[in-house]
Design a protein around this motif. Structure first.
Motif, PDB file in Angstrom:
ATOM      1  N   GLY A   1       0.736  -1.180  -0.048  1.00  0.00           N
ATOM      2  CA  GLY A   1      -0.106  -0.010  -0.146  1.00  0.00           C
ATOM      3  C   GLY A   1       0.742   1.361   0.031  1.00  0.00           C
ATOM      4  O   GLY A   1       0.444   2.361  -0.151  1.00  0.00           O
ATOM      5  N   ALA A   2       2.174   1.160   0.181  1.00  0.00           N
ATOM      6  CA  ALA A   2       3.107   2.354   0.026  1.00  0.00           C
ATOM      7  C   ALA A   2       3.021   2.726  -1.283  1.00  0.00           C
ATOM      8  O   ALA A   2       3.056   2.153  -2.303  1.00  0.00           O
ATOM      9  CB  ALA A   2       4.262   1.996   0.746  1.00  0.00           C
ATOM     10  N   ILE A   3       3.400   4.198  -1.606  1.00  0.00           N
ATOM     11  CA  ILE A   3       3.273   4.695  -2.612  1.00  0.00           C
ATOM     12  C   ILE A   3       4.759   4.004  -3.806  1.00  0.00           C
ATOM     13  O   ILE A   3       5.631   4.150  -2.939  1.00  0.00           O
ATOM     14  CB  ILE A   3       3.477   6.242  -2.958  1.00  0.00           C
ATOM     15  CG1 ILE A   3       2.220   6.607  -2.521  1.00  0.00           C
ATOM     16  CG2 ILE A   3       3.610   6.734  -4.255  1.00  0.00           C
ATOM     17  CD1 ILE A   3       1.726   8.300  -2.609  1.00  0.00           C
ATOM     18  N   VAL A   4       4.330   3.721  -4.723  1.00  0.00           N
ATOM     19  CA  VAL A   4       5.661   3.298  -5.744  1.00  0.00           C
ATOM     20  C   VAL A   4       5.682   4.270  -7.006  1.00  0.00           C
ATOM     21  O   VAL A   4       4.722   4.550  -7.403  1.00  0.00           O
ATOM     22  CB  VAL A   4       5.486   1.789  -6.265  1.00  0.00           C
ATOM     23  CG1 VAL A   4       6.607   1.606  -7.102  1.00  0.00           C
ATOM     24  CG2 VAL A   4       5.470   0.793  -4.943  1.00  0.00           C
ATOM     25  N   ILE A   5       7.029   4.670  -7.054  1.00  0.00           N
ATOM     26  CA  ILE A   5       7.098   5.541  -8.394  1.00  0.00           C
ATOM     27  C   ILE A   5       7.911   4.845  -9.368  1.00  0.00           C
ATOM     28  O   ILE A   5       8.977   4.291  -9.074  1.00  0.00           O
ATOM     29  CB  ILE A   5       7.947   6.865  -7.984  1.00  0.00           C
ATOM     30  CG1 ILE A   5       7.245   7.721  -6.669  1.00  0.00           C
ATOM     31  CG2 ILE A   5       7.971   7.808  -9.179  1.00  0.00           C
ATOM     32  CD1 ILE A   5       8.246   8.593  -6.092  1.00  0.00           C
ATOM     33  N   SER A   6       7.435   4.969 -10.699  1.00  0.00           N
ATOM     34  CA  SER A   6       8.179   4.245 -11.801  1.00  0.00           C
ATOM     35  C   SER A   6       8.122   5.386 -12.685  1.00  0.00           C
ATOM     36  O   SER A   6       7.186   5.910 -13.278  1.00  0.00           O
ATOM     37  CB  SER A   6       7.500   3.101 -12.000  1.00  0.00           C
ATOM     38  OG  SER A   6       7.416   2.061 -11.295  1.00  0.00           O
ATOM     39  N   GLN A   7       9.506   5.431 -13.355  1.00  0.00           N
ATOM     40  CA  GLN A   7       9.821   6.206 -14.546  1.00  0.00           C
ATOM     41  C   GLN A   7       9.559   5.347 -15.684  1.00  0.00           C
ATOM     42  O   GLN A   7      10.093   4.161 -15.813  1.00  0.00           O
ATOM     43  CB  GLN A   7      10.982   6.965 -14.508  1.00  0.00           C
ATOM     44  CG  GLN A   7      11.193   7.896 -15.555  1.00  0.00           C
ATOM     45  CD  GLN A   7      12.441   8.653 -15.548  1.00  0.00           C
ATOM     46  OE1 GLN A   7      13.566   8.392 -14.875  1.00  0.00           O
ATOM     47  NE2 GLN A   7      12.662  10.016 -15.951  1.00  0.00           N
ATOM     48  N   LEU A   8       8.752   5.784 -16.745  1.00  0.00           N
ATOM     49  CA  LEU A   8       8.218   4.985 -17.814  1.00  0.00           C
ATOM     50  C   LEU A   8       8.842   5.556 -19.010  1.00  0.00           C
ATOM     51  O   LEU A   8       9.285   6.671 -19.438  1.00  0.00           O
ATOM     52  CB  LEU A   8       6.727   4.999 -17.885  1.00  0.00           C
ATOM     53  CG  LEU A   8       5.963   4.791 -16.767  1.00  0.00           C
ATOM     54  CD1 LEU A   8       4.547   4.808 -16.987  1.00  0.00           C
ATOM     55  CD2 LEU A   8       6.396   3.188 -16.593  1.00  0.00           C
ATOM     56  N   ASP A   9       9.160   4.450 -20.028  1.00  0.00           N
ATOM     57  CA  ASP A   9       9.507   5.117 -21.437  1.00  0.00           C
ATOM     58  C   ASP A   9       8.161   5.715 -22.214  1.00  0.00           C
ATOM     59  O   ASP A   9       7.063   4.689 -22.276  1.00  0.00           O
ATOM     60  CB  ASP A   9       9.942   3.804 -22.246  1.00  0.00           C
ATOM     61  CG  ASP A   9      10.516   4.127 -23.690  1.00  0.00           C
ATOM     62  OD1 ASP A   9       9.687   4.587 -24.506  1.00  0.00           O
ATOM     63  OD2 ASP A   9      11.787   4.256 -23.781  1.00  0.00           O
ATOM     64  N   PRO A  10       8.249   6.886 -22.648  1.00  0.00           N
ATOM     65  CA  PRO A  10       7.009   7.441 -23.179  1.00  0.00           C
ATOM     66  C   PRO A  10       6.687   6.739 -24.627  1.00  0.00           C
ATOM     67  O   PRO A  10       5.529   6.937 -25.028  1.00  0.00           O
ATOM     68  CB  PRO A  10       7.429   8.755 -23.511  1.00  0.00           C
ATOM     69  CG  PRO A  10       8.962   9.004 -23.541  1.00  0.00           C
ATOM     70  CD  PRO A  10       9.292   7.778 -22.582  1.00  0.00           C
ATOM     71  N   GLU A  11       7.537   5.972 -25.335  1.00  0.00           N
ATOM     72  CA  GLU A  11       7.106   5.236 -26.561  1.00  0.00           C
ATOM     73  C   GLU A  11       6.583   4.067 -26.193  1.00  0.00           C
ATOM     74  O   GLU A  11       5.502   3.625 -26.598  1.00  0.00           O
ATOM     75  CB  GLU A  11       8.333   5.392 -27.229  1.00  0.00           C
ATOM     76  CG  GLU A  11       8.877   6.558 -27.674  1.00  0.00           C
ATOM     77  CD  GLU A  11       7.922   7.250 -28.739  1.00  0.00           C
ATOM     78  OE1 GLU A  11       7.164   6.656 -29.586  1.00  0.00           O
ATOM     79  OE2 GLU A  11       7.842   8.573 -28.584  1.00  0.00           O
ATOM     80  N   SER A  12       7.162   3.191 -25.263  1.00  0.00           N
ATOM     81  CA  SER A  12       7.003   1.877 -25.225  1.00  0.00           C
ATOM     82  C   SER A  12       5.995   1.569 -23.841  1.00  0.00           C
ATOM     83  O   SER A  12       5.135   0.420 -23.579  1.00  0.00           O
ATOM     84  CB  SER A  12       8.184   0.776 -25.125  1.00  0.00           C
ATOM     85  OG  SER A  12       8.793   1.136 -23.829  1.00  0.00           O
TER      86      SER A  12
END
Length: 479
Positions: free
Chosen positions: A373-384
């Motif tokens: 339940g804790a917040i997870v931050i993920s950086q994403l590839d904007p294309e895929s």
């Protein structure tokens, strides 16, 4: 009261008549043919010795008729008119008493105001006398000749927290001096008898004079301005939703002035409204309505580089929708992410996955079973839409109302209903550390369901209880 007097007069008249006629009048009682008891009242005539026939009957009937009317009148006066008169008199007395009380109160208030004004006038008069005496003293005090300047006043402006007045100051300030003489206007300056005061201003780099609000680089959030309302939804489907502007648009079809809106209330949300600019947006005139290929889940969508990014309804699937071609460009599942009410924000709304954009790119804010339940931050590839890197914070997602990214930092909003709440937590992905903060934040309309950052405008876009608003923000310098 007059009714009682009237009745008393009638009684006196009746008694007087009876006393005058009792020696000449007689009353007889007998049964008529029908067996009813009949009373006959006889008065002897002083003028006629006898009468023939039944000539007295009409006169007796007239007297009886008038007596009947008189009794009815008296009964009505006693039963109704007297009570009405008494009520009216009572009401009038009560009204007069109330009016008297009100006038007395107003008189007392006016008296108090008068006394207060008198005290203020006396104070102003004393102050005027003091100022007059001081001015007279200065007028008769001549300027003394000085052979050397008075001690210089050296001013050092240290920045960077200076007023906005310095926004247009040049890159450096040169030394300057000025003279001042306090004397009578008729004083002859030509005789040289004057005082000189010199001020020296140290040369300061102009970069230190600019206020933090004009700083355009990345830094930590310092303040959030008051919300500015641009549009209010006119139906129940607009209680909460998403509205955005692309900070980095691609192509010529849509620009950074184009406004986008999704009403998120409904089971099958697919309509994306496009507005040419903010004027058209405020007036509610879309230039186009796009139909999305998959339904939208909640208010976690964002806009970036000519694409709309959103979560597909009832799934952990992320979708990139190309605005120019109006086609689905890519899709990908966010690994292990909770969805459809597993890890929402405190206001609910199936806000399990919140997509965000800042100076560093595209982000997903969510939680999973591993993080509990804790917040997870993920950086994403904007294309895929593939995950590039993830961070786990130490603040639970369902304890905060919303979140957004600025310069690689996560910020959370404490409440979605409190009119005066705070941004209460920051997590820096550069250091992997989080801490509590207290930056004031206003929910003016008491139900803030969406907060998103636009780094080109340096504003927060929000949807607060049918109202689409923006907040100006101010960042501090790094280090």
């Amino acid at each position: 009261m007059w009714v009682q007097v009237f009745l008393l007069c009638i009684s006196c008249f009746t008694l007087s008549t009876l006393s005058q006629t009792q020696d000449r009048a007689s009353l007889h009682r007998s049964n008529d043919r029908a067996g009813h008891c009949q009373y006959t009242f006889t008065v002897a005539s002083p003028e006629e010795s006898s009468c023939s026939g039944n000539n007295m009957k009409p006169e007796v009937d007239g007297v009886l008729s008038r007596l009947t009317l008189l009794e009815a009148l008296v009964s009505r006066l006693i039963a109704g008119e007297d009570g009405g008169a008494g009520t009216a008199v009572g009401a009038t007395e009560e009204g007069l008493q109330e009016a008297f009380t009100q006038v007395t109160g107003e008189r007392n208030q006016l008296q108090q105001d008068k006394e207060q004004l008198n005290r203020q006038i006396q104070g102003l008069q004393r102050r005027l006398e003091e100022l007059s005496a001081e001015a007279e003293s200065l007028r008769h005090k001549p300027c003394q000749q000085t052979h050397r300047p008075a001690s210089g006043i050296r001013v050092l402006i240290k920045g960077p927290s200076q007023s906005e007045v310095f926004d247009n100051i040049l890159h450096s300030l040169m030394q300057f001096s000025f003279t001042l003489c306090l004397s009578d206007p008729a004083y002859d300056i030509g005789n040289g008898a004057y005082q000189e005061m010199k001020a020296e201003v140290a040369e300061v780099p102009a970069s230190h004079l600019f206020p933090e609000g004009n700083f355009t680089g990345c830094g930590e959030l310092q303040s959030v301005g008051d919300p500015v309302m641009h549009k209010k939804a006119d139906s129940i489907t607009g209680k909460y939703g998403v509205w955005l502007q692309d900070p980095e648009p691609l192509g010529d079809l849509y620009t950074n002035k184009t406004a986008w809106r999704i009403n998120a209330v409904g089971k099958d949300v697919r309509q994306l409204f496009a507005y040419e600019d903010m004027d058209q947006f405020s007036q509610g005139f879309p230039m186009k309505v796009l139909v999305l290929p998959e339904p939208v889940e909640s208010t976690g969508a964002t806009m970036y580089r000519g694409s709309l990014y959103y979560q597909r309804r009832r799934s952990r699937t992320l979708i990139r929708y190309d605005l120019a071609s109006e086609k689905l460009a890519s899709r990908s599942d966010l690994p292990h992410a909770g969805f459809h009410g597993q890890y929402p924000y405190s206001w609910g709304g199936y806000t399990d996955i919140d997509l965000a954009v800042d100076e560093q790119g595209l982000w997903a804010i969510y939680s999973n079973n591993k993080a509990k339940g804790a917040i997870v931050i993920s950086q994403l590839d904007p294309e895929s839409l593939e995950v590039k890197r993830s961070w786990e914070t130490n603040i639970r997602k369902n304890t905060v109302a919303n979140a957004f990214m600025v310069c690689g930092r996560l910020y959370t909003v404490a409440s979605y209903t409190a009119p005066n709440t705070t941004i209460n937590y920051v997590f820096d992905t550069a250091t992997g550390e989080g801490r509590a903060v207290a930056v004031p934040f206003k929910n003016k309309y008491r139900y803030n369901s969406m907060v998103d950052y636009n780094h080109a405008q340096r504003k927060l876009h929000a949807w607060d209880n049918f109202h689409m608003v923006t907040y100006d923000i101010r960042l501090g310098r790094q280090g």
